[in-house]
Design a protein around this motif. Sequence first.
Motif: not given
Length: 244
Positions: A103-112, A55-59, A237-240, A177-187
């Motif tokens: 993310c799963r609802h939209y057929g996507l996933a959290l990034p590794s 995703n270009r931006t955070e959700i 977070f954002r999705c991949v 990708l740096v700043g604004n909010v921390w982002e969940w990864t799937r790991d």
Amino acid sequence: MALFLASGSLAADAGPIAGNPLIEIPAGPFVFGRDDGPENERPRRVLEGRAFAINRTEITNRQYGAFVAATGHRRAFYADHPLLGLADRPVVGVSWGDADAFCRHYGLALPSEQQYERAARGTEGNAFPWGTRSRGEARANIGAAVCCTGDDRDGYPMTAPAGSFNAGASLEGVLNLVGNVWEWTRDVYAPYIGASVAGGRHRVLRGGAWNSDARHLTTTYRLAYDPDFRFAANGGFRCVRSSP
């Protein structure tokens, strides 16, 4: 449907989330980790990455609200906050499970972690999405010099609109990708090399936030976090979408 964004970015797919296109990250070698930072960021390696789109931006709150309306999933904890709950701001107050379900609802996933770091660092292992020079108010939504408090030097006392800080875009045109909010990864959090953490359950957050100091605002910083905690005012977070 493909589209093309500003100069310096690659092709993007409009994707399943309205207003948040998926930016294509090509396959190829990239630098992962570093040898001159915290122990949990070592070692520096060159890995062969597979293509993916992020995703270009955070959700945003608007996008998360549409998911809640469609599924009946619980609302974000700060949905009604006068600043954090604004429609164009990154959604905060969501657990790892909330983010994963979105993310799963939209057929996507959290990034590794590897996907997040490749998107943020480019192929050369930059310390910041925009290159090697330190961050600044014009490039990222950052906190005060002493952790962990926000300030309005960059124009925002808390979160900024997800489409802000174009000067801080990555090589491919991904924002914040740096700043604004921390982002969940799937790991699950674990050392890169050596024995895994027995019974490890913490997930990894990346990227720093609006109240982070310089130590946390790099493309390699890793934060282990309780996946069930949904009260953080600085975590989103954002999705991949991974290639087959």
